[in-house]
Design a protein around this motif. Structure first.
Motif, PDB file in Angstrom:
ATOM      1  N   VAL A   3       0.793  -1.270  -0.039  1.00 41.45           N
ATOM      2  CA  VAL A   3       0.025  -0.112  -0.063  1.00 41.45           C
ATOM      3  C   VAL A   3       0.874   1.079   0.041  1.00 41.45           C
ATOM      4  O   VAL A   3       1.872   1.238   0.713  1.00 41.45           O
ATOM      5  CB  VAL A   3      -0.810   0.013   1.310  1.00 41.45           C
ATOM      6  CG1 VAL A   3      -0.290   0.088   2.575  1.00 41.45           C
ATOM      7  CG2 VAL A   3      -1.845   1.152   1.126  1.00 41.45           C
ATOM      8  N   ASN A   4       0.619   2.031  -0.735  1.00 40.10           N
ATOM      9  CA  ASN A   4       1.446   3.362  -1.267  1.00 40.10           C
ATOM     10  C   ASN A   4       0.729   4.545  -0.132  1.00 40.10           C
ATOM     11  O   ASN A   4      -0.330   4.732  -0.299  1.00 40.10           O
ATOM     12  CB  ASN A   4       1.410   3.819  -2.569  1.00 40.10           C
ATOM     13  CG  ASN A   4       2.242   2.869  -3.532  1.00 40.10           C
ATOM     14  OD1 ASN A   4       3.252   2.561  -3.092  1.00 40.10           O
ATOM     15  ND2 ASN A   4       1.565   2.476  -4.461  1.00 40.10           N
ATOM     16  N   LEU A   5       1.511   5.151   0.763  1.00 37.76           N
ATOM     17  CA  LEU A   5       0.956   6.010   1.764  1.00 37.76           C
ATOM     18  C   LEU A   5       1.934   7.359   1.384  1.00 37.76           C
ATOM     19  O   LEU A   5       3.005   7.336   1.109  1.00 37.76           O
ATOM     20  CB  LEU A   5       1.153   5.529   3.089  1.00 37.76           C
ATOM     21  CG  LEU A   5       0.796   4.269   3.496  1.00 37.76           C
ATOM     22  CD1 LEU A   5       1.061   3.589   4.814  1.00 37.76           C
ATOM     23  CD2 LEU A   5      -0.947   4.079   3.583  1.00 37.76           C
ATOM     24  N   SER A   6       1.222   8.528   1.835  1.00 33.56           N
ATOM     25  CA  SER A   6       1.943   9.614   2.034  1.00 33.56           C
ATOM     26  C   SER A   6       2.414   9.739   3.478  1.00 33.56           C
ATOM     27  O   SER A   6       1.595   9.004   4.395  1.00 33.56           O
ATOM     28  CB  SER A   6       0.869  10.913   1.764  1.00 33.56           C
ATOM     29  OG  SER A   6      -0.222  10.912   2.432  1.00 33.56           O
ATOM     30  N   VAL A  76      -3.887   8.412   3.490  1.00 36.56           N
ATOM     31  CA  VAL A  76      -4.604   7.755   2.152  1.00 36.56           C
ATOM     32  C   VAL A  76      -5.954   8.338   1.937  1.00 36.56           C
ATOM     33  O   VAL A  76      -6.392   8.893   3.048  1.00 36.56           O
ATOM     34  CB  VAL A  76      -4.682   6.219   2.263  1.00 36.56           C
ATOM     35  CG1 VAL A  76      -3.363   5.606   2.158  1.00 36.56           C
ATOM     36  CG2 VAL A  76      -5.492   5.935   3.520  1.00 36.56           C
ATOM     37  N   ALA A  77      -6.510   8.150   0.946  1.00 33.89           N
ATOM     38  CA  ALA A  77      -8.023   8.590   0.619  1.00 33.89           C
ATOM     39  C   ALA A  77      -8.807   7.533   1.148  1.00 33.89           C
ATOM     40  O   ALA A  77      -8.313   6.443   0.944  1.00 33.89           O
ATOM     41  CB  ALA A  77      -8.340   9.059  -0.660  1.00 33.89           C
ATOM     42  N   GLN A 171       0.640   1.098  10.869  1.00 35.92           N
ATOM     43  CA  GLN A 171       0.706  -0.109  10.406  1.00 35.92           C
ATOM     44  C   GLN A 171      -0.407  -0.518   9.296  1.00 35.92           C
ATOM     45  O   GLN A 171      -1.473   0.203   9.364  1.00 35.92           O
ATOM     46  CB  GLN A 171       0.564  -1.140  11.352  1.00 35.92           C
ATOM     47  CG  GLN A 171      -0.682  -1.551  12.170  1.00 35.92           C
ATOM     48  CD  GLN A 171      -0.770  -2.563  13.289  1.00 35.92           C
ATOM     49  OE1 GLN A 171       0.093  -2.501  14.237  1.00 35.92           O
ATOM     50  NE2 GLN A 171      -1.543  -3.277  13.116  1.00 35.92           N
ATOM     51  N   ALA A 172      -0.335  -1.494   8.446  1.00 39.66           N
ATOM     52  CA  ALA A 172      -1.454  -1.742   7.529  1.00 39.66           C
ATOM     53  C   ALA A 172      -1.683  -3.047   7.471  1.00 39.66           C
ATOM     54  O   ALA A 172      -0.709  -3.947   7.762  1.00 39.66           O
ATOM     55  CB  ALA A 172      -0.838  -1.201   5.937  1.00 39.66           C
ATOM     56  N   MET A 173      -3.017  -3.366   7.385  1.00 41.09           N
ATOM     57  CA  MET A 173      -3.505  -4.801   7.649  1.00 41.09           C
ATOM     58  C   MET A 173      -4.359  -5.244   6.705  1.00 41.09           C
ATOM     59  O   MET A 173      -5.028  -4.359   5.895  1.00 41.09           O
ATOM     60  CB  MET A 173      -4.161  -4.852   9.065  1.00 41.09           C
ATOM     61  CG  MET A 173      -3.333  -4.481  10.272  1.00 41.09           C
ATOM     62  SD  MET A 173      -4.354  -4.399  11.812  1.00 41.09           S
ATOM     63  CE  MET A 173      -5.399  -2.647  11.286  1.00 41.09           C
ATOM     64  N   ASP A 174      -4.669  -6.486   6.421  1.00 39.64           N
ATOM     65  CA  ASP A 174      -5.776  -7.134   5.453  1.00 39.64           C
ATOM     66  C   ASP A 174      -6.992  -7.104   6.181  1.00 39.64           C
ATOM     67  O   ASP A 174      -8.072  -7.678   5.420  1.00 39.64           O
ATOM     68  CB  ASP A 174      -5.319  -8.406   4.880  1.00 39.64           C
ATOM     69  CG  ASP A 174      -5.132  -9.289   5.564  1.00 39.64           C
ATOM     70  OD1 ASP A 174      -5.518  -9.424   7.032  1.00 39.64           O
ATOM     71  OD2 ASP A 174      -4.985 -10.631   5.404  1.00 39.64           O
ATOM     72  N   SER A 175      -7.158  -6.843   7.415  1.00 45.28           N
ATOM     73  CA  SER A 175      -8.334  -6.718   8.135  1.00 45.28           C
ATOM     74  C   SER A 175      -8.623  -5.864   8.872  1.00 45.28           C
ATOM     75  O   SER A 175      -7.546  -5.329   9.613  1.00 45.28           O
ATOM     76  CB  SER A 175      -8.791  -8.183   8.770  1.00 45.28           C
ATOM     77  OG  SER A 175      -9.726  -8.088   9.938  1.00 45.28           O
ATOM     78  N   PRO A 176      -9.808  -5.321   9.312  1.00 48.37           N
ATOM     79  CA  PRO A 176      -9.931  -4.005  10.225  1.00 48.37           C
ATOM     80  C   PRO A 176      -9.872  -4.580  11.791  1.00 48.37           C
ATOM     81  O   PRO A 176      -9.574  -3.947  12.677  1.00 48.37           O
ATOM     82  CB  PRO A 176     -11.468  -3.632  10.281  1.00 48.37           C
ATOM     83  CG  PRO A 176     -12.049  -4.825   9.566  1.00 48.37           C
ATOM     84  CD  PRO A 176     -10.986  -5.453   8.793  1.00 48.37           C
ATOM     85  N   MET A 187       4.789   1.587   1.667  1.00 42.69           N
ATOM     86  CA  MET A 187       5.572   2.298   0.881  1.00 42.69           C
ATOM     87  C   MET A 187       5.258   3.915   1.002  1.00 42.69           C
ATOM     88  O   MET A 187       4.006   4.163   1.066  1.00 42.69           O
ATOM     89  CB  MET A 187       5.748   1.902  -0.489  1.00 42.69           C
ATOM     90  CG  MET A 187       6.877   2.264  -1.469  1.00 42.69           C
ATOM     91  SD  MET A 187       8.791   2.141  -0.519  1.00 42.69           S
ATOM     92  CE  MET A 187       8.282   0.298  -0.902  1.00 42.69           C
ATOM     93  N   PHE A 188       6.278   4.687   1.100  1.00 38.33           N
ATOM     94  CA  PHE A 188       6.249   6.034   1.161  1.00 38.33           C
ATOM     95  C   PHE A 188       6.632   6.702  -0.087  1.00 38.33           C
ATOM     96  O   PHE A 188       7.237   6.124  -1.030  1.00 38.33           O
ATOM     97  CB  PHE A 188       6.807   6.758   2.179  1.00 38.33           C
ATOM     98  CG  PHE A 188       6.024   6.429   3.469  1.00 38.33           C
ATOM     99  CD1 PHE A 188       4.969   6.762   4.120  1.00 38.33           C
ATOM    100  CD2 PHE A 188       6.577   5.297   4.271  1.00 38.33           C
ATOM    101  CE1 PHE A 188       4.356   6.404   5.279  1.00 38.33           C
ATOM    102  CE2 PHE A 188       6.201   4.925   5.464  1.00 38.33           C
ATOM    103  CZ  PHE A 188       4.904   5.378   5.921  1.00 38.33           C
ATOM    104  N   PRO A 189       6.355   8.012  -0.594  1.00 37.38           N
ATOM    105  CA  PRO A 189       6.784   8.384  -1.929  1.00 37.38           C
ATOM    106  C   PRO A 189       8.318   8.565  -2.331  1.00 37.38           C
ATOM    107  O   PRO A 189       8.622   8.374  -3.376  1.00 37.38           O
ATOM    108  CB  PRO A 189       6.320   9.781  -1.834  1.00 37.38           C
ATOM    109  CG  PRO A 189       5.001   9.862  -0.873  1.00 37.38           C
ATOM    110  CD  PRO A 189       5.451   8.894  -0.006  1.00 37.38           C
ATOM    111  N   ASP A 190       9.079   8.483  -1.114  1.00 34.63           N
ATOM    112  CA  ASP A 190      10.364   8.483  -1.320  1.00 34.63           C
ATOM    113  C   ASP A 190      11.075   7.256  -1.114  1.00 34.63           C
ATOM    114  O   ASP A 190      12.153   7.156  -0.584  1.00 34.63           O
ATOM    115  CB  ASP A 190      11.117   9.772  -0.469  1.00 34.63           C
ATOM    116  CG  ASP A 190      10.852   9.748   0.874  1.00 34.63           C
ATOM    117  OD1 ASP A 190       9.957   8.942   1.367  1.00 34.63           O
ATOM    118  OD2 ASP A 190      11.370  10.690   1.836  1.00 34.63           O
ATOM    119  N   GLY A 191      10.287   6.275  -0.801  1.00 29.49           N
ATOM    120  CA  GLY A 191      10.582   4.819  -0.561  1.00 29.49           C
ATOM    121  C   GLY A 191      10.432   4.372   1.061  1.00 29.49           C
ATOM    122  O   GLY A 191       9.490   4.988   1.368  1.00 29.49           O
TER     123      GLY A 191
END
Length: 201
Positions: A3-6, A76-77, A171-176, A187-191
């Motif tokens: 997942v790409n994040l700011s 993210v949106a 953190q990012a997950m596949d479930s709430p 991942m962030f814009p600069d890596g």
């Protein structure tokens, strides 16, 4: 899937416990934390707060730390899925060893995710769930079902839950539900920044 994040903040933040350095980043995949990352607000000298001899032996008020109360924003949106507030911002423990903090850790572990994450917001975006944790009590500005876009404020940096000093855990997950979730790489814009990097956003 990644997942790409700011970055979920503005200002100067120090990267700690980054998955760029090791996976699982926090030593476990439990509660979906395998690819999680911590950001600690710091001043221009790279310090979260002045450190004195007393800092090594007693807890410090979270208000002493430069980033306590700094804005935390949506990376993210998406849609707000869950919100938890009401956990206290406890004293910060930077001593070695942090005996006082260790004495309270068992209680947090028994409470599970709420005890560990403290005040938090979980956002849903394209089937991925992003948790923003350790927020300041009473600072959360969003509610379940609310739509957010990057930059919208969700709360402020606090010291609730499993936190030794004010910082933001993401953190990012596949479930709430972190109790059953698998971690999702981020991942962030600069890596993916490694430990010790200071992000100026």
């Amino acid at each position: 899937m990644t997942v790409n994040l700011s970055y979920p903040f503005t200002g100067r933040w120090l990267v700690q416990n980054s998955p760029a350095n090791r996976v699982p980043s926090h030593g476990t995949h439990l509660f979906g934390t395998g690819y999680s990352i911590d950001f600690t607000p710091v001043d221009g000298s790279g310090r979260s707060a002045p450190f004195s001899l007393l800092s090594a032996f007693r807890p410090e008020r979270p208000e002493k730390f430069v980033g306590f109360g700094w804005r935390v924003i949506a990376p993210v949106a998406g849609t707000v899925r869950t919100v938890h507030d009401g956990e206290p911002d406890h004293g910060s423990f930077r001593g070695f060893p942090s005996i006082g903090y260790a004495a309270t850790q068992a209680g947090r572990v028994r409470r599970g995710w709420v005890g560990l994450g403290g005040n938090h917001v979980v956002l849903e975006s394209s089937g991925v769930f992003i948790a923003l944790c350790h927020l300041k009590r009473g600072s959360i500005r969003v509610q379940p079902g609310q739509a957010v876009v990057p930059g919208d404020q969700v709360g402020t940096c606090g010291n609730s839950g499993n936190s030794t000093e004010p910082h933001l855990h993401l953190q990012a997950m596949d479930s709430p539900d972190p109790a059953v979730a698998a971690p999702v790489p981020i991942m962030f814009p600069d890596g993916l920044p490694p430990n010790g990097t200071v992000i100026l956003a």
